[in-house]
Design a protein around this motif. Structure first.
Motif, PDB file in Angstrom:
ATOM      1  N   TRP A  21       0.667  -1.377   0.063  1.00 48.33           N
ATOM      2  CA  TRP A  21       0.123   0.042  -0.194  1.00 48.33           C
ATOM      3  C   TRP A  21       0.798   1.157  -0.109  1.00 48.33           C
ATOM      4  CZ3 TRP A  21      -5.386  -0.009   2.085  1.00 48.33           C
ATOM      5  CH2 TRP A  21      -6.173   1.325   2.145  1.00 48.33           C
ATOM      6  N   ASP A  23       3.796   1.716  -1.470  1.00 51.31           N
ATOM      7  CA  ASP A  23       4.069   1.667  -2.671  1.00 51.31           C
ATOM      8  C   ASP A  23       3.127   1.820  -3.680  1.00 51.31           C
ATOM      9  OD1 ASP A  23       6.826   1.491  -1.407  1.00 51.31           O
ATOM     10  OD2 ASP A  23       6.932  -0.797  -1.933  1.00 51.31           O
ATOM     11  N   TYR A  24       1.930   2.037  -3.466  1.00 50.22           N
ATOM     12  CA  TYR A  24       0.950   1.857  -4.242  1.00 50.22           C
ATOM     13  C   TYR A  24       0.911   0.866  -5.130  1.00 50.22           C
ATOM     14  CZ  TYR A  24       0.154   5.914  -1.372  1.00 50.22           C
ATOM     15  OH  TYR A  24      -0.281   6.949  -0.433  1.00 50.22           O
ATOM     16  N   ASP A  61      -5.105   5.028  -7.628  1.00 53.03           N
ATOM     17  CA  ASP A  61      -4.937   6.161  -8.511  1.00 53.03           C
ATOM     18  C   ASP A  61      -6.272   7.073  -8.282  1.00 53.03           C
ATOM     19  OD1 ASP A  61      -2.896   4.962 -10.142  1.00 53.03           O
ATOM     20  OD2 ASP A  61      -4.146   3.984 -11.525  1.00 53.03           O
ATOM     21  N   LYS A  65      -5.124   7.744  -3.406  1.00 53.24           N
ATOM     22  CA  LYS A  65      -3.924   8.508  -3.760  1.00 53.24           C
ATOM     23  C   LYS A  65      -3.528   9.365  -2.246  1.00 53.24           C
ATOM     24  CE  LYS A  65      -1.762  10.473  -7.646  1.00 53.24           C
ATOM     25  NZ  LYS A  65      -1.875  10.383  -8.891  1.00 53.24           N
ATOM     26  N   GLY A  66      -2.197   8.941  -1.939  1.00 50.73           N
ATOM     27  CA  GLY A  66      -1.597   9.629  -1.020  1.00 50.73           C
ATOM     28  C   GLY A  66      -2.257   9.114   0.571  1.00 50.73           C
ATOM     29  N   SER A  67      -2.623   8.083   0.427  1.00 46.78           N
ATOM     30  CA  SER A  67      -3.370   7.554   1.842  1.00 46.78           C
ATOM     31  C   SER A  67      -2.472   6.409   2.391  1.00 46.78           C
ATOM     32  CB  SER A  67      -4.736   6.938   1.580  1.00 46.78           C
ATOM     33  OG  SER A  67      -4.729   5.845   0.816  1.00 46.78           O
ATOM     34  N   ARG A  68      -2.715   6.470   3.676  1.00 47.64           N
ATOM     35  CA  ARG A  68      -1.970   5.007   4.210  1.00 47.64           C
ATOM     36  C   ARG A  68      -3.028   4.413   5.320  1.00 47.64           C
ATOM     37  NH1 ARG A  68       0.543   5.916   9.292  1.00 47.64           N
ATOM     38  NH2 ARG A  68       0.560   8.143  10.151  1.00 47.64           N
ATOM     39  N   LEU A  94      -6.165   9.594   5.010  1.00 46.58           N
ATOM     40  CA  LEU A  94      -6.357  10.260   3.437  1.00 46.58           C
ATOM     41  C   LEU A  94      -5.084  11.240   3.493  1.00 46.58           C
ATOM     42  CD1 LEU A  94     -10.127  10.301   2.843  1.00 46.58           C
ATOM     43  CD2 LEU A  94      -8.353   8.484   1.962  1.00 46.58           C
ATOM     44  N   ALA A  95      -4.705  11.531   2.504  1.00 44.63           N
ATOM     45  CA  ALA A  95      -3.498  12.719   2.232  1.00 44.63           C
ATOM     46  C   ALA A  95      -3.819  13.907   3.038  1.00 44.63           C
ATOM     47  CB  ALA A  95      -3.325  13.135   1.045  1.00 44.63           C
ATOM     48  N   GLY A  96      -2.720  14.332   4.259  1.00 44.39           N
ATOM     49  CA  GLY A  96      -3.130  15.501   4.967  1.00 44.39           C
ATOM     50  C   GLY A  96      -3.606  15.045   6.181  1.00 44.39           C
TER      51      GLY A  96
END
Length: 132
Positions: A21, A23-24, A61, A65-68, A94-96
């Motif tokens: 994950w 590394d997407y 995609d 995107k940008g999550s973990r 999520l991102a941020g």
């Protein structure tokens, strides 16, 4: 009979999933599932490794995107030889984000199976999560 090594092997599979994950990498992610695995989440049913790969690739995609992921196994048990059940507390940042909002906190159940070889591998055959 299960051992501490079995529990560690299960944690290793989950760690590899989280690494994929990070590394997407949808291919590496899906490779940790059996060919006939299922994933059930609110509004989602993936039937088989290829559906899992396609779903996570599109998510990486798009909305992920940008999550973990955050996933903390709370219990690992072995109800039968070659079968493991993991119950975890999970969520997606999520991102941020620095913490998972209440609406995205889940409890998850993972079922993993061993291929039977003495030096064999564990693989995820079923995953399900539900909101807390």
């Amino acid at each position: 009979m299960t051992t501490t090594d079995d529990s560690q092997a299960i944690r290793t599979v989950l760690d590899r999933l989280y690494s994929a994950w990070a590394d997407y990498d949808a291919d590496a992610f899906a490779e940790l599932y059996t060919e006939d695995a299922t994933v059930v989440m609110p509004g989602v049913f993936n039937d088989g490794r290829e559906e899992i790969r396609a779903y996570i690739a599109a998510a990486f995609d798009g909305p992920l995107k940008g999550s973990r992921p955050l996933d903390e196994p709370r219990r690992i048990r072995f109800p039968r030889p070659g079968t493991a059940v993991v119950v975890s507390e999970a969520g997606i940042l999520l991102a941020g984000e620095s913490e998972v909002p209440a609406g995205r906190q889940h409890r998850a159940t993972w079922v993993l199976v061993h291929d039977g070889a003495e030096d064999g591998n564990w693989a995820i055959t079923s995953y399900h999560n539900a909101s807390v």
